[in-house]
Design a protein around this motif. Sequence first.
Motif, PDB file in Angstrom:
ATOM      1  N   PHE A 208       0.824  -1.207   0.000  1.00 18.13           N
ATOM      2  CA  PHE A 208       0.000   0.000   0.000  1.00 18.13           C
ATOM      3  C   PHE A 208       0.858   1.257   0.000  1.00 18.13           C
ATOM      4  CE2 PHE A 208      -3.621  -2.598   1.724  1.00 18.13           C
ATOM      5  CZ  PHE A 208      -4.441  -2.381   0.632  1.00 18.13           C
ATOM      6  N   MET A 209       2.025   1.201   0.641  1.00 17.05           N
ATOM      7  CA  MET A 209       2.908   2.358   0.647  1.00 17.05           C
ATOM      8  C   MET A 209       3.672   2.498  -0.668  1.00 17.05           C
ATOM      9  SD  MET A 209       4.586   2.615   4.346  1.00 17.05           S
ATOM     10  CE  MET A 209       3.714   2.110   5.795  1.00 17.05           C
ATOM     11  N   ALA A 210       3.955   1.373  -1.319  1.00 18.82           N
ATOM     12  CA  ALA A 210       4.798   1.411  -2.512  1.00 18.82           C
ATOM     13  C   ALA A 210       4.011   1.629  -3.805  1.00 18.82           C
ATOM     14  CB  ALA A 210       5.596   0.107  -2.613  1.00 18.82           C
ATOM     15  N   VAL A 211       2.747   1.232  -3.827  1.00 22.12           N
ATOM     16  CA  VAL A 211       1.956   1.331  -5.048  1.00 22.12           C
ATOM     17  C   VAL A 211       1.557   2.790  -5.275  1.00 22.12           C
ATOM     18  CG1 VAL A 211      -0.226   0.629  -6.112  1.00 22.12           C
ATOM     19  CG2 VAL A 211       1.107  -1.013  -4.829  1.00 22.12           C
ATOM     20  N   PRO A 212       1.695   3.283  -6.503  1.00 22.97           N
ATOM     21  CA  PRO A 212       1.303   4.673  -6.764  1.00 22.97           C
ATOM     22  C   PRO A 212      -0.194   4.883  -6.576  1.00 22.97           C
ATOM     23  CG  PRO A 212       2.047   3.597  -8.781  1.00 22.97           C
ATOM     24  CD  PRO A 212       2.247   2.634  -7.666  1.00 22.97           C
ATOM     25  N   ASN A 213      -0.557   6.128  -6.446  1.00 24.49           N
ATOM     26  CA  ASN A 213      -1.943   6.490  -6.193  1.00 24.49           C
ATOM     27  C   ASN A 213      -2.840   6.050  -7.346  1.00 24.49           C
ATOM     28  OD1 ASN A 213      -4.146   7.568  -5.018  1.00 24.49           O
ATOM     29  ND2 ASN A 213      -3.281   9.601  -4.759  1.00 24.49           N
TER      30      ASN A 213
ATOM     31  N   ILE B 231       7.614  19.154   7.931  1.00 19.76           N
ATOM     32  CA  ILE B 231       6.929  20.173   7.135  1.00 19.76           C
ATOM     33  C   ILE B 231       6.613  19.638   5.743  1.00 19.76           C
ATOM     34  CG2 ILE B 231       7.236  22.411   6.006  1.00 19.76           C
ATOM     35  CD1 ILE B 231       8.784  23.278   8.524  1.00 19.76           C
ATOM     36  N   ILE B 232       7.563  18.960   5.132  1.00 23.67           N
ATOM     37  CA  ILE B 232       7.326  18.376   3.803  1.00 23.67           C
ATOM     38  C   ILE B 232       6.225  17.321   3.876  1.00 23.67           C
ATOM     39  CG2 ILE B 232       8.364  16.985   1.966  1.00 23.67           C
ATOM     40  CD1 ILE B 232      10.995  18.455   2.531  1.00 23.67           C
ATOM     41  N   ALA B 233       6.195  16.534   4.945  1.00 27.52           N
ATOM     42  CA  ALA B 233       5.156  15.512   5.105  1.00 27.52           C
ATOM     43  C   ALA B 233       3.779  16.159   5.243  1.00 27.52           C
ATOM     44  CB  ALA B 233       5.456  14.651   6.326  1.00 27.52           C
ATOM     45  N   ALA B 234       3.705  17.255   5.985  1.00 29.91           N
ATOM     46  CA  ALA B 234       2.415  17.945   6.142  1.00 29.91           C
ATOM     47  C   ALA B 234       1.956  18.521   4.816  1.00 29.91           C
ATOM     48  CB  ALA B 234       2.539  19.048   7.187  1.00 29.91           C
ATOM     49  N   VAL B 235       2.880  19.063   4.041  1.00 28.99           N
ATOM     50  CA  VAL B 235       2.529  19.608   2.727  1.00 28.99           C
ATOM     51  C   VAL B 235       2.112  18.475   1.793  1.00 28.99           C
ATOM     52  CG1 VAL B 235       3.461  20.757   0.688  1.00 28.99           C
ATOM     53  CG2 VAL B 235       3.924  21.674   2.944  1.00 28.99           C
ATOM     54  N   ALA B 236       2.807  17.345   1.864  1.00 30.58           N
ATOM     55  CA  ALA B 236       2.458  16.215   1.003  1.00 30.58           C
ATOM     56  C   ALA B 236       1.090  15.659   1.345  1.00 30.58           C
ATOM     57  CB  ALA B 236       3.513  15.115   1.130  1.00 30.58           C
ATOM     58  N   LEU B 237       0.713  15.708   2.621  1.00 34.04           N
ATOM     59  CA  LEU B 237      -0.588  15.175   3.009  1.00 34.04           C
ATOM     60  C   LEU B 237      -1.719  16.134   2.655  1.00 34.04           C
ATOM     61  CD1 LEU B 237      -2.123  12.909   4.448  1.00 34.04           C
ATOM     62  CD2 LEU B 237      -1.902  14.225   6.549  1.00 34.04           C
ATOM     63  N   THR B 238      -1.530  17.422   2.918  1.00 34.48           N
ATOM     64  CA  THR B 238      -2.622  18.370   2.724  1.00 34.48           C
ATOM     65  C   THR B 238      -2.602  19.046   1.369  1.00 34.48           C
ATOM     66  OG1 THR B 238      -1.337  20.159   3.692  1.00 34.48           O
ATOM     67  CG2 THR B 238      -2.741  18.878   5.177  1.00 34.48           C
ATOM     68  N   GLY B 239      -1.470  19.096   0.704  1.00 34.58           N
ATOM     69  CA  GLY B 239      -1.371  19.871  -0.515  1.00 34.58           C
ATOM     70  C   GLY B 239      -1.384  19.069  -1.791  1.00 34.58           C
TER      71      GLY B 239
ATOM     72  N   GLY C 130       1.072   7.062   1.904  1.00 32.82           N
ATOM     73  CA  GLY C 130       2.334   6.328   1.977  1.00 32.82           C
ATOM     74  C   GLY C 130       3.518   7.259   2.045  1.00 32.82           C
ATOM     75  N   LEU C 131       3.526   8.302   1.223  1.00 38.48           N
ATOM     76  CA  LEU C 131       4.605   9.285   1.250  1.00 38.48           C
ATOM     77  C   LEU C 131       4.610  10.018   2.578  1.00 38.48           C
ATOM     78  CD1 LEU C 131       6.840  10.854  -0.247  1.00 38.48           C
ATOM     79  CD2 LEU C 131       5.064  12.409  -1.028  1.00 38.48           C
ATOM     80  N   TRP C 132       3.434  10.363   3.099  1.00 39.51           N
ATOM     81  CA  TRP C 132       3.338  11.037   4.381  1.00 39.51           C
ATOM     82  C   TRP C 132       3.897  10.162   5.498  1.00 39.51           C
ATOM     83  CZ3 TRP C 132       0.391   9.710   8.742  1.00 39.51           C
ATOM     84  CH2 TRP C 132       0.371  10.665   9.741  1.00 39.51           C
ATOM     85  N   GLY C 133       3.576   8.893   5.467  1.00 34.22           N
ATOM     86  CA  GLY C 133       4.063   7.971   6.501  1.00 34.22           C
ATOM     87  C   GLY C 133       5.573   7.819   6.470  1.00 34.22           C
ATOM     88  N   ILE C 134       6.130   7.712   5.277  1.00 38.82           N
ATOM     89  CA  ILE C 134       7.582   7.560   5.156  1.00 38.82           C
ATOM     90  C   ILE C 134       8.292   8.827   5.605  1.00 38.82           C
ATOM     91  CG2 ILE C 134       9.452   7.298   3.481  1.00 38.82           C
ATOM     92  CD1 ILE C 134       7.561   5.436   1.911  1.00 38.82           C
TER      93      ILE C 134
END
Length: 146
Positions: free
Chosen positions: A16-21, A101-109, A117-121
């Motif tokens: 689930f983390m590795a497969v693209p959206n 900060i990058i994780a928060a932007v990746a999740l919300t933006g 998956g990107l947010w978790g990593i």
Amino acid sequence: MKNLKSFTLLVLAALFMAVPNANAVVALESSAVATEAVVTAPTLTKQQERELAKMEKQMARMEKQLAKRGQTMNDVDFGDPVKKWMWFWIFGWAAGLLLYIIAAVALTGSFTGGGFGLWGILTLLGGLCWLFGSVSLIVWLIKMFA
């Protein structure tokens, strides 16, 4: 049997983390070669274009400031055993903050609203950087006052 279920659950979580959206938009071209896929890019609204231009200006300004500071900050010394841990502490916390900060932007933006998956990593890496920085702070304090 219990280990097989745990292993299967672990593999599924990793997939689930590795497969693209799955929200990617793919349109097939109706031409002679029907096997080629064309990916359509989302169109940006004027508000998004303004935000993107604003971010580009901020990045250019930040790069100029870093270039100026890079010429004056030549006192990073990894040869000194006490200062080395101080710099590990500072860089560890800075990297952790930046990754959060990058994780928060990746999740919300994100345009699609996905990207867990990107947010978790990125959150995991940020936490590890904070942990490394905290351990370095403790080592620096022990070496400084011992």
